[in-house]
Design a protein around this motif. Structure first.
Motif, PDB file in Angstrom:
ATOM      1  N   SER A 117      11.990  10.673 -13.731  1.00 22.78           N
ATOM      2  CA  SER A 117      11.666   9.253 -13.828  1.00 22.78           C
ATOM      3  C   SER A 117      11.862   8.626 -12.464  1.00 22.78           C
ATOM      4  CB  SER A 117      12.557   8.575 -14.871  1.00 22.78           C
ATOM      5  OG  SER A 117      13.917   8.641 -14.475  1.00 22.78           O
ATOM      6  N   TYR A 118      11.163   7.528 -12.240  1.00 21.57           N
ATOM      7  CA  TYR A 118      11.292   6.856 -10.950  1.00 21.57           C
ATOM      8  C   TYR A 118      11.306   5.353 -11.144  1.00 21.57           C
ATOM      9  CZ  TYR A 118       6.214   6.317 -11.429  1.00 21.57           C
ATOM     10  OH  TYR A 118       4.967   6.016 -11.877  1.00 21.57           O
ATOM     11  N   GLU A 119      11.761   4.668 -10.120  1.00 24.57           N
ATOM     12  CA  GLU A 119      11.855   3.211 -10.156  1.00 24.57           C
ATOM     13  C   GLU A 119      11.575   2.692  -8.746  1.00 24.57           C
ATOM     14  OE1 GLU A 119      15.720   1.880 -11.185  1.00 24.57           O
ATOM     15  OE2 GLU A 119      15.176  -0.257 -11.282  1.00 24.57           O
ATOM     16  N   ILE A 120      10.679   1.722  -8.647  1.00 24.05           N
ATOM     17  CA  ILE A 120      10.336   1.127  -7.347  1.00 24.05           C
ATOM     18  C   ILE A 120      10.601  -0.368  -7.426  1.00 24.05           C
ATOM     19  CG2 ILE A 120       8.503   0.731  -5.665  1.00 24.05           C
ATOM     20  CD1 ILE A 120       7.180   3.318  -6.649  1.00 24.05           C
ATOM     21  N   VAL A 121      11.494  -0.837  -6.577  1.00 22.25           N
ATOM     22  CA  VAL A 121      11.902  -2.245  -6.587  1.00 22.25           C
ATOM     23  C   VAL A 121      11.621  -2.831  -5.211  1.00 22.25           C
ATOM     24  CG1 VAL A 121      13.791  -3.863  -6.930  1.00 22.25           C
ATOM     25  CG2 VAL A 121      13.712  -1.743  -8.262  1.00 22.25           C
ATOM     26  N   CYS A 122      10.844  -3.945  -5.172  1.00 19.87           N
ATOM     27  CA  CYS A 122      10.502  -4.574  -3.889  1.00 19.87           C
ATOM     28  C   CYS A 122      10.378  -6.074  -4.069  1.00 19.87           C
ATOM     29  CB  CYS A 122       9.189  -3.992  -3.352  1.00 19.87           C
ATOM     30  SG  CYS A 122       8.650  -4.749  -1.782  1.00 19.87           S
ATOM     31  N   ASP A 123      10.964  -6.807  -3.168  1.00 23.14           N
ATOM     32  CA  ASP A 123      10.845  -8.261  -3.161  1.00 23.14           C
ATOM     33  C   ASP A 123       9.394  -8.628  -2.858  1.00 23.14           C
ATOM     34  OD1 ASP A 123      12.919 -10.884  -1.697  1.00 23.14           O
ATOM     35  OD2 ASP A 123      11.074 -11.000  -2.865  1.00 23.14           O
ATOM     36  N   GLU A 124       8.828  -9.555  -3.667  1.00 25.49           N
ATOM     37  CA  GLU A 124       7.440  -9.932  -3.494  1.00 25.49           C
ATOM     38  C   GLU A 124       7.153 -10.478  -2.089  1.00 25.49           C
ATOM     39  OE1 GLU A 124       5.872  -8.660  -7.026  1.00 25.49           O
ATOM     40  OE2 GLU A 124       4.813  -9.640  -5.383  1.00 25.49           O
ATOM     41  N   SER A 125       8.166 -11.116  -1.487  1.00 29.54           N
ATOM     42  CA  SER A 125       7.970 -11.704  -0.156  1.00 29.54           C
ATOM     43  C   SER A 125       7.811 -10.645   0.932  1.00 29.54           C
ATOM     44  CB  SER A 125       9.138 -12.628   0.183  1.00 29.54           C
ATOM     45  OG  SER A 125      10.354 -11.886   0.248  1.00 29.54           O
ATOM     46  N   ASP A 167       0.831  -1.213   0.000  1.00 29.38           N
ATOM     47  CA  ASP A 167       0.000   0.000   0.000  1.00 29.38           C
ATOM     48  C   ASP A 167       0.862   1.258   0.000  1.00 29.38           C
ATOM     49  OD1 ASP A 167      -2.202  -1.672   2.315  1.00 29.38           O
ATOM     50  OD2 ASP A 167      -2.252  -1.647   0.107  1.00 29.38           O
ATOM     51  N   GLU A 168       1.928   1.254   0.837  1.00 34.40           N
ATOM     52  CA  GLU A 168       2.784   2.440   0.945  1.00 34.40           C
ATOM     53  C   GLU A 168       3.519   2.732  -0.362  1.00 34.40           C
ATOM     54  OE1 GLU A 168       2.659   4.368   3.437  1.00 34.40           O
ATOM     55  OE2 GLU A 168       4.306   5.745   3.024  1.00 34.40           O
ATOM     56  N   LEU A 169       3.978   1.664  -1.015  1.00 32.66           N
ATOM     57  CA  LEU A 169       4.692   1.845  -2.285  1.00 32.66           C
ATOM     58  C   LEU A 169       3.749   2.321  -3.382  1.00 32.66           C
ATOM     59  CD1 LEU A 169       7.088  -1.258  -2.254  1.00 32.66           C
ATOM     60  CD2 LEU A 169       7.692   1.122  -1.818  1.00 32.66           C
ATOM     61  N   GLU A 170       2.470   1.839  -3.369  1.00 32.63           N
ATOM     62  CA  GLU A 170       1.497   2.290  -4.362  1.00 32.63           C
ATOM     63  C   GLU A 170       1.177   3.772  -4.157  1.00 32.63           C
ATOM     64  OE1 GLU A 170      -1.208   2.395  -7.501  1.00 32.63           O
ATOM     65  OE2 GLU A 170       0.476   1.089  -6.997  1.00 32.63           O
ATOM     66  N   THR A 171       1.049   4.171  -2.866  1.00 33.95           N
ATOM     67  CA  THR A 171       0.823   5.587  -2.567  1.00 33.95           C
ATOM     68  C   THR A 171       1.999   6.434  -3.062  1.00 33.95           C
ATOM     69  OG1 THR A 171      -0.465   4.984  -0.604  1.00 33.95           O
ATOM     70  CG2 THR A 171       0.388   7.242  -0.718  1.00 33.95           C
ATOM     71  N   SER A 172       3.210   5.920  -2.843  1.00 38.06           N
ATOM     72  CA  SER A 172       4.406   6.640  -3.311  1.00 38.06           C
ATOM     73  C   SER A 172       4.426   6.733  -4.824  1.00 38.06           C
ATOM     74  CB  SER A 172       5.664   5.920  -2.814  1.00 38.06           C
ATOM     75  OG  SER A 172       5.697   5.873  -1.406  1.00 38.06           O
ATOM     76  N   ARG A 173       4.008   5.654  -5.489  1.00 34.31           N
ATOM     77  CA  ARG A 173       3.997   5.670  -6.962  1.00 34.31           C
ATOM     78  C   ARG A 173       3.040   6.730  -7.490  1.00 34.31           C
ATOM     79  NH1 ARG A 173       1.239   4.289 -11.162  1.00 34.31           N
ATOM     80  NH2 ARG A 173      -0.528   3.569  -9.931  1.00 34.31           N
ATOM     81  N   LEU A 174       1.819   6.781  -6.866  1.00 37.48           N
ATOM     82  CA  LEU A 174       0.845   7.780  -7.307  1.00 37.48           C
ATOM     83  C   LEU A 174       1.380   9.188  -7.065  1.00 37.48           C
ATOM     84  CD1 LEU A 174      -2.372   6.074  -5.918  1.00 37.48           C
ATOM     85  CD2 LEU A 174      -1.748   6.310  -8.333  1.00 37.48           C
ATOM     86  N   TYR A 175       2.043   9.384  -5.936  1.00 39.55           N
ATOM     87  CA  TYR A 175       2.600  10.697  -5.614  1.00 39.55           C
ATOM     88  C   TYR A 175       3.690  11.091  -6.617  1.00 39.55           C
ATOM     89  CZ  TYR A 175       4.109  14.498  -2.537  1.00 39.55           C
ATOM     90  OH  TYR A 175       4.423  15.713  -2.012  1.00 39.55           O
TER      91      TYR A 175
END
Length: 616
Positions: free
Chosen positions: A488-496, A467-475
């Motif tokens: 440009s931006y890039e968001i990288v997160c381990d699925e686990s 949720d926090e990363l999605e909020t950051s993406r929208l921002y």
């Protein structure tokens, strides 16, 4: 000295010219900058080209001098070898060697009898006998002025001279210094001895002497010397083909610096005044004037050929080149500057015309139109400006009345307590309106804003990393659209790790801090990377950007402010994240900032990977 008042007036005039014609005139700045760069480039290139070409001319001049010196050396070497060959010929002929030995060891009267007694007994009547051999050598070489046979035992001098009868000269030590002078002379080549000159009545200063000792073939006893005086003027024959090209002069020096030959005719009869400098020279020296000096040594004969080329004479050879390069450079500067100035001036006029029409529109004249039929960028701007004015006029006519009617409705809605559902719908209507009007980027921004607003106003019970990363993406998407893809931006997160719980608004202050303080609107490659990974039992989130970075002093102040109690002032957002992390997870957790000025900033936050009891 310029008076203070006059200097002040000049400064004021210069300031006035700068303010009026340069300060706010982009095109004038472009012209001045281009003129400066062009002038410096052409002048620098011309300077280097002149240096290269002048050095080439100097090398050519010195090479010509070297060739002339080689020619002089070859000439004198031939003369030296001819004298050596003369003595060897004597040694090779037994009869001739006996005649010469007898001549040098007996009185002249005895030798004449000896010659008459042996003349009829010789088998080879064609071979010159005795002194006739040397007389023939004198006649066969016009360069020889005198040929001398000296007897060290009998102390006499037998002298041959071109065009004169040979004569016998007594040099008894009691009446002459010649025996002492002969005993002291040990060099193969030198100037003629003054006492010998006086004895044979030879006063021509332009002579050089070659000396060869004469010994008995059997006993190797020294019998005397053979001296050959050559005419120095004859050496000029070796320089005939170099006269027009030769700069300076060529001089030949004996072992003690005496002048054997001088192409300038200035130093005959004296010791060369710069002989001591010549021995230690390498390239240039101050002789009569600053000069290039080249030397060539003949070790066998013991002389040295010296070439002296005054720098002033050599420089005269490329003086015309200097003027030519200066003229070409001036023409190039004028042509290169004139064409751009004309082009830029034309652009400036058209740009000023566009500005004037914009000011008309600014004052309320929406009927103004720019007349520019050219297809370049300024022409396109003019047509786009005209199209914009037409569209604006139509829009005002079509929308203005409807907007006035809607004003009352909007005012009533604002006066009421607006519920979130109404706001979402209103934002959606605005978004669809923007899309229908062709403003897709505005629509995207409104959509992102509405989703963000919904997440803030109607939060779920738990907030996960996803949720926090999605909020950051929208921002971030709002700002990407705002800066027209300069960000440009890039968001990288381990699925686990996506399901891990995290406090709300953990990343938004960090992103806001980057956009406000780190992002550079003029750059097109602004980038921020948010990465989430697990390390040592902790979840670590890093926000890394390529912004302007933070000065070390300012960075230290920010780090210290994170632990302050105040809730206002600079770095409030970062401080709130830092304080909430410590309150929720303990003092071991918090926010860390590292930055390099001109490279970028990395902000790191950590919280436990396993859920722990929250601190109050």
């Amino acid at each position: 000295m310029v008076p203070g008042s006059t200097r002040k007036e000049l400064i004021l005039k210069a300031r006035s010219l700068y303010d009026n014609y340069v300060k706010n005139n982009l095109f004038m700045k472009m012209i001045l900058l281009f003129a400066l760069i062009t002038t410096v480039t052409i002048v620098t290139f011309s300077y280097f080209m002149f240096n290269v070409m002048s050095q080439s001319i100097i090398r050519n001049e010195l090479e010509n001098q070297k060739k002339a010196m080689d020619s002089v050396n070859s000439y004198m070497t031939r003369k030296y070898e001819s004298v050596q060959s003369m003595v060897l010929d004597v040694y090779r002929n037994e009869s001739l060697a006996l005649h010469l030995t007898y001549f040098l060891q007996h009185p002249f009267e005895d030798y004449m009898k000896y010659q008459l007694d042996h003349y009829t007994n010789e088998a080879d009547v064609d071979m010159p006998k005795g002194l006739d051999f040397f007389e023939n050598k004198l006649d066969s070489d016009a360069d020889i002025e005198n040929l001398l046979l000296y007897s060290s035992e009998k102390q006499f001098l037998f002298a041959y001279k071109q065009g004169h009868v040979s004569k016998l000269i007594s040099t008894n030590a009691s009446r002459s210094y010649i025996p002492d002078a002969m005993a002291l002379e040990n060099s193969m080549m030198s100037v003629p001895n003054a006492w010998v000159r006086q004895a044979i009545d030879q006063q021509d200063p332009k002579l050089y002497a070659m000396r060869v000792p004469i010994t008995d073939k059997n006993s190797l006893k020294n019998l005397g010397q053979l001296l050959v005086y050559f005419d120095s003027d004859r050496i000029n024959q070796a320089l005939e083909s170099y006269k027009e090209q030769l700069k300076g002069y060529i001089i030949v020096l004996g072992p003690t610096g005496e002048v054997l030959f001088d192409s300038s005719d200035r130093y005959y009869g004296i010791r060369y005044p710069y002989a001591d400098k010549i021995e230690s020279l390498f390239d240039t020296a101050m002789l009569e004037q600053e000069s290039y000096v080249t030397t060539l040594t003949q070790n066998q004969a013991g002389y040295m050929v010296v070439g002296v080329a005054p720098k002033a004479e050599v420089a005269a050879a490329y003086q015309r080149l200097k003027h030519t390069i200066a003229l070409i450079s001036a023409i190039c500067i004028i042509v290169v500057l004139l064409v751009p100035v004309l082009v830029v001036t034309n652009f400036a006029k058209r740009t000023n015309k566009i500005i004037r029409f914009m000011r008309k529109v600014e004052s309320g004249d929406l009927s103004a139109r720019i007349q520019d039929d050219k297809e370049d960028e300024l022409g396109q701007i003019s047509r786009s400006f005209n199209d914009m004015l037409g569209e604006l006029t139509r829009h005002i006519d079509r929308v203005y009345k409807a907007e006035i009617k809607q004003k009352h409705t909007e005012l009533a809605a604002l006066q009421a307590r607006v519920n979130p559902h109404f706001l979402y719908n209103t934002l959606e209507v605005i978004r669809m309106r923007a899309v229908s009007q062709g403003a897709k980027d505005v629509g995207e921004m409104i959509y992102s804003l509405s989703v963000l607003f919904k997440s803030f106003v109607q939060p779920k019970g738990e907030n996960t990393l996803k949720d926090e990363l999605e909020t950051s993406r929208l921002y971030l998407e709002l700002f990407r659209i705002r800066y027209k893809d300069k960000l440009s931006y890039e968001i990288v997160c381990d699925e686990s790790l996506a399901g891990k719980n995290i406090m709300r608004m953990a990343l938004q202050p960090i992103i806001e801090n980057y956009v406000v303080h780190g992002l550079q609107p003029r750059r097109s490659d602004n980038h921020i990377r948010i990465s989430v990974y697990e390390a040592e039992g902790r979840v670590r989130i890093q926000a890394e950007d390529n912004g302007i970075g933070i000065d070390p002093t300012r960075l230290e102040a920010i780090r210290q402010s994170l632990d302050l109690v105040e809730e206002v002032g600079d770095s409030f957002g970062l401080r709130s994240v830092h304080e909430r992390l410590k309150l929720l997870y303990g003092t071991d957790y918090g926010l860390e900032i590292t930055s390099t000025l001109g490279v970028g900033t990395i902000v790191t936050i950590e919280f436990p990977s396993e859920e722990e009891a929250q601190h109050v």
